[in-house]
Design a protein around this motif. Structure first.
Motif, PDB file in Angstrom:
ATOM      1  N   HIS A  17       1.075  -1.109  -0.227  1.00 55.04           N
ATOM      2  CA  HIS A  17      -0.469   0.135  -0.150  1.00 55.04           C
ATOM      3  C   HIS A  17       0.853   1.455  -0.034  1.00 55.04           C
ATOM      4  CE1 HIS A  17      -4.057  -2.468   1.834  1.00 55.04           C
ATOM      5  NE2 HIS A  17      -2.733  -2.738   0.492  1.00 55.04           N
ATOM      6  N   TRP A  53      -9.026   3.281  -1.196  1.00 53.85           N
ATOM      7  CA  TRP A  53      -9.526   3.449   0.354  1.00 53.85           C
ATOM      8  C   TRP A  53     -10.804   4.186   0.196  1.00 53.85           C
ATOM      9  CZ3 TRP A  53      -3.632   3.589  -1.890  1.00 53.85           C
ATOM     10  CH2 TRP A  53      -3.452   2.673  -1.231  1.00 53.85           C
ATOM     11  N   GLU A  99      -5.476  -2.905  -8.445  1.00 49.54           N
ATOM     12  CA  GLU A  99      -6.080  -3.475  -7.196  1.00 49.54           C
ATOM     13  C   GLU A  99      -5.285  -4.881  -7.000  1.00 49.54           C
ATOM     14  OE1 GLU A  99     -10.677  -2.724  -8.248  1.00 49.54           O
ATOM     15  OE2 GLU A  99      -9.173  -3.866  -9.640  1.00 49.54           O
ATOM     16  N   THR A 152      -2.465  -5.108  -4.702  1.00 49.78           N
ATOM     17  CA  THR A 152      -1.908  -4.076  -3.128  1.00 49.78           C
ATOM     18  C   THR A 152      -3.329  -5.713  -2.790  1.00 49.78           C
ATOM     19  OG1 THR A 152      -4.467  -2.741  -3.813  1.00 49.78           O
ATOM     20  CG2 THR A 152      -2.322  -2.061  -3.453  1.00 49.78           C
ATOM     21  N   ILE A 195      -6.697  -5.178  -3.201  1.00 47.86           N
ATOM     22  CA  ILE A 195      -7.974  -5.399  -3.057  1.00 47.86           C
ATOM     23  C   ILE A 195      -8.819  -4.925  -3.809  1.00 47.86           C
ATOM     24  CG2 ILE A 195      -9.250  -2.657  -2.659  1.00 47.86           C
ATOM     25  CD1 ILE A 195      -6.160  -1.568  -1.153  1.00 47.86           C
ATOM     26  N   THR A 255     -12.398  -3.729  -5.442  1.00 44.73           N
ATOM     27  CA  THR A 255     -13.389  -2.493  -5.485  1.00 44.73           C
ATOM     28  C   THR A 255     -14.224  -2.563  -6.100  1.00 44.73           C
ATOM     29  OG1 THR A 255     -12.157  -1.577  -7.946  1.00 44.73           O
ATOM     30  CG2 THR A 255     -11.159  -1.061  -5.246  1.00 44.73           C
TER      31      THR A 255
END
Length: 266
Positions: free
Chosen positions: A111, A153, A259, A262, A264, A266
């Motif tokens: 991150h 985030w 994405e 990290t 993550i 979304t």
């Protein structure tokens, strides 16, 4: 013998004190300043022949600039160190923010690397723009890192970054002043908050419309404050729209890579 001795003495003897006083009077009688040039004064008017006196003034001006540069050489190191401390302090503030309020981001190396990449990308593009003859502040892609951070985030972290980065950039010589500060803060803030309004990445033109609206508002404000003509306000807005389109497409286009890096979704 008496006559020879008298004639052998010098008839004239140097008076060093009187000579030095005469030299000082001669120096004082000569004006050391041959000509004076005021700030913003035209040395040679347009379409006028250049005389020998003009050339002499140009040479004296260049020599004075060189002298001032040599005198300021010793202070350049201090200014460089001061600039380094300024940049370090501004970036450290964001690091402290992550440490205390976004610990999950601070302790995840991937991150932090993404945020670092976004900051360096913005600074690199801004430096390229600043190296041009007439830097266009509306082309600095502040919306790109704001959109990426807000998508990965949240808008609050993106808004904090969008306030830190304008302070960092407007502390540099090419971007000093209210024009750069207002432009970067407005565009970055709108980009950060637009992710909360737009629910799907497919609505990319909604991002662009909101960010372009921010540049239009900034152009109107600066036009009123600075007395810009309509043409200049229009050019500023046009560059802002180009920047908004490029930043939005770049952010959403690279989002799958961010994405994946990290982890993550979304």
């Amino acid at each position: 013998d008496f006559i020879e001795v008298e004639l052998g003495h010098d008839a004239l003897r140097p008076d060093w004190d009187a000579t030095e006083q005469a030299r000082e009077r001669a120096r004082s009688a000569v004006n050391p300043i041959k000509a004076q040039i005021q700030q913003h004064q035209r040395v040679v008017p347009a379409r006028e022949p250049v005389t020998e006196a003009d050339v002499e003034r140009f040479r004296a001006y260049r020599q004075e600039l060189e002298r001032l540069g040599e005198a300021a050489q010793g202070r350049r190191g201090l200014r460089t160190f001061g600039g380094f401390l300024f940049n370090l302090t501004i970036l450290a503030l964001f690091g402290v923010l992550l440490f205390f309020y976004r610990e999950e981001v601070y302790r995840n190396l991937r991150h932090v690397e993404v945020i670092t990449f976004l900051v360096l990308t913005l600074v690199a593009v801004a430096s390229i723009i600043a190296s041009t003859d007439a830097p266009v502040i509306a082309l600095v892609p502040i919306a790109f890192p704001a959109l990426v951070v807000a998508t990965l985030w949240d808008g609050r972290l993106a808004l904090n970054l969008s306030l830190i980065l304008p302070i960092l950039l407007t502390g540099q010589t090419p971007f000093l002043g209210i024009v750069a500060l207002l432009t970067l803060v407005a565009a970055g803030a709108v980009a950060s908050l637009s992710v909360r309004v737009v629910r799907r990445r497919a609505q990319i033109w909604s991002f662009i419309a909101l960010i372009a609206g921010a540049y239009l508002l900034v152009a109107l404000i600066l036009g009123l404050l600075r007395g810009w003509p309509i043409e200049e306000m229009g050019v500023f807005t046009a560059w802002g729209i180009v920047n908004a389109i490029a930043s939005a497409f770049a952010a959403m286009g690279f989002m799958p890579l961010f994405e994946g890096f990290t982890k993550i979704t979304t």
